[in-house]
Design an enzyme around this catalytic site. Structure first.
Site, PDB file in Angstrom:
ATOM      1  N   GLU A 278      52.981  98.660 -41.174  1.00  0.00           N
ATOM      2  CA  GLU A 278      51.558  98.474 -40.903  1.00  0.00           C
ATOM      3  C   GLU A 278      50.808  97.969 -42.141  1.00  0.00           C
ATOM      4  OE1 GLU A 278      50.292 102.359 -39.747  1.00  0.00           O
ATOM      5  OE2 GLU A 278      51.210 102.241 -37.769  1.00  0.00           O
ATOM      6  N   TYR A 320      35.295 104.072 -54.226  1.00  0.00           N
ATOM      7  CA  TYR A 320      36.416 104.595 -55.007  1.00  0.00           C
ATOM      8  C   TYR A 320      36.765 103.757 -56.226  1.00  0.00           C
ATOM      9  CZ  TYR A 320      38.651 101.999 -51.106  1.00  0.00           C
ATOM     10  OH  TYR A 320      38.967 101.097 -50.138  1.00  0.00           O
ATOM     11  N   CYS A 345      18.969  99.593 -53.964  1.00  0.00           N
ATOM     12  CA  CYS A 345      18.247 100.561 -54.797  1.00  0.00           C
ATOM     13  C   CYS A 345      19.130 101.734 -55.194  1.00  0.00           C
ATOM     14  CB  CYS A 345      16.998 101.038 -54.063  1.00  0.00           C
ATOM     15  SG  CYS A 345      15.783  99.728 -53.829  1.00  0.00           S
TER      16      CYS A 345
END
Length: 415
Positions: A278, A320, A345
């Site tokens: 996958e 991350y 912002c």
């Protein structure tokens, strides 16, 4: 330095005689002028080439095998259609991704439904569509399927292999405390229960240890962990191979990755079994480029080059800490380090800190390579930003496959 940055763009990208960066036969500044910015650009030929590389490399190493695309990496109908045309299946994590896969013409028999918290709606839609495989992630999946299935449904059991690869904690999934899958003891209980079912056909096992993995060895250890649960007809070995985002990244090649994965399968799994893999990030990342326009350059203690996008169209940096490189589209490579920042912002809205840009100025088009994975899928409307379009390029032609969001779209769901 121009050669180094070009290595991060789709194969065939080059700088033309006028100093313009060209992808898929199209000048990136011309694309920005025609389709606006921000914009996701996908090199269709590069996407097809990568799909064939995976497909052919796996089939050369294992007789009965299938590559399915982890669609969460780029759940765009046009992308899924291209990959289906190249013979790949598709994994989906919920009814929304299933809608895209079906619209793209993916054979339902080659669709795998994942998810650690599948709802009745997810399962019902999958069953009605004729999805070939549902991956059991918990015993509640079994309860729901037993209640909803009226005929027969093929399933796999997702196993936690106890393998923690060297990657960010947010994308590690094979460790013992993972929220995904079943620990070996619980997997055995699920296997026994499924073997007694008259509606659910247990085809085999599934394992996935995470994403953006730069070392192939953990993939082999995960395969070994499956062998202790017995012999099955199907083994879905997941994905997780890293993409190359930065000059320093050196991920295994597809061939190196499959040598480890299939080598472990030959050693530990039955030779007649079907292998499924996958790939997601490593399949689509390099085919994608994101274009921005420089809105302002602020020089002081640090030099900030602010563009008209940011964490609304690339959340990987904030989520991350993924590093990206960048270049000005008509002054490729080199330059002084700047902080390439977005318009949102948040002080954390930084696309790339300390990235080299050559003489950046207002109106420049900045190209960020290797954005074909997870950028489109995590796009959002922070500060009311309009979601960027997807533009396919090939042999000098460009076409929009996902249009830019319009301001009236922001009110479309108001009740």
């Amino acid at each position: 330095m121009s050669a180094a940055v070009l290595d991060l763009f789709p194969p065939g990208a080059h700088v033309d005689a006028d100093g313009e960066l060209v992808v898929g036969g199209c000048r990136l500044r011309d694309l920005a002028a025609e389709f606006g910015t921000p914009a996701y650009v996908v090199d269709e030929a590069a996407l097809r080439e990568r799909a064939r590389e995976y497909r052919d490399a796996l089939s050369a190493r294992w007789g009965e095998a299938l590559v399915i695309f982890a669609s969460k990496a780029f759940p765009c109908t046009a992308v899924l259609r291209v990959l289906a045309e190249e013979g790949l299946g598709c994994d989906v994590a919920g009814a929304g991704e299933l809608v895209h896969a079906l619209a793209a013409g993916v054979d339902p028999a080659r669709i795998y439904l994942h998810g650690n918290a599948k709802t009745d709606e997810d399962l019902r839609r999958a069953i009605e569509a004729g999805v070939g495989t549902v991956v059991i992630d918990n015993l509640d999946d079994v309860d729901r399927l037993e209640r909803l299935v009226s005929d027969e449904q093929g399933v796999l059991v997702r196993v936690i292999p106890g393998v923690r690869p060297d990657t960010h904690a947010a994308v590690a999934t094979g460790q013992e405390d993972s929220k995904f899958g079943l620990a070996p003891a619980d997997a055995r209980r699920a296997i026994e229960r499924l073997r007694g079912s008259d509606r659910l056909r247990l085809d085999g096992l599934h394992v996935h240890i995470g994403s953006q993995i730069l070392d192939a060895a953990p993939f082999g250890r995960a395969v070994e962990a499956l062998a202790a649960l017995g012999e099955f007809d199907v083994y879905d070995l997941g994905g997780g191979l890293a993409a190359r985002y930065t000059y320093a990244d050196r991920p295994p090649t597809v061939a190196e990755y499959l040598d480890v994965l299939v080598g472990a399968a030959r050693e530990h799994l039955p030779s007649a079994a079907r292998l499924v893999i996958e790939p997601g990030r490593s399949l689509v990342a390099r085919a994608g480029v994101t274009l921005y326009a420089v809105v302002t350059v602020k020089r002081g203690a640090r030099t900030f080059v602010a563009v008209d996008g940011g964490m609304g169209d690339n959340l990987e940096v904030s989520l991350y800490g993924q590093r990206f490189e960048a270049t000005v589209a008509d002054r490729v490579g080199g330059g002084d380090p700047v902080d390439l920042v977005g318009r949102h912002c948040e002080s954390g809205d930084v696309l790339s800190a300390g990235v080299a840009l050559r003489e950046p100025r207002v109106g420049d088009v900045v190209a960020v390579p290797a954005t074909g994975a997870y950028c489109f899928t995590m796009r959002n409307g922070y500060n009311g930003a309009l979601r960027a379009p997807v533009v396919f390029v090939r042999d000098g032609d460009a076409r929009v496959v996902v249009r830019r969001e319009r301001y009236e779209d922001l009110l479309r769901l108001d009740a």
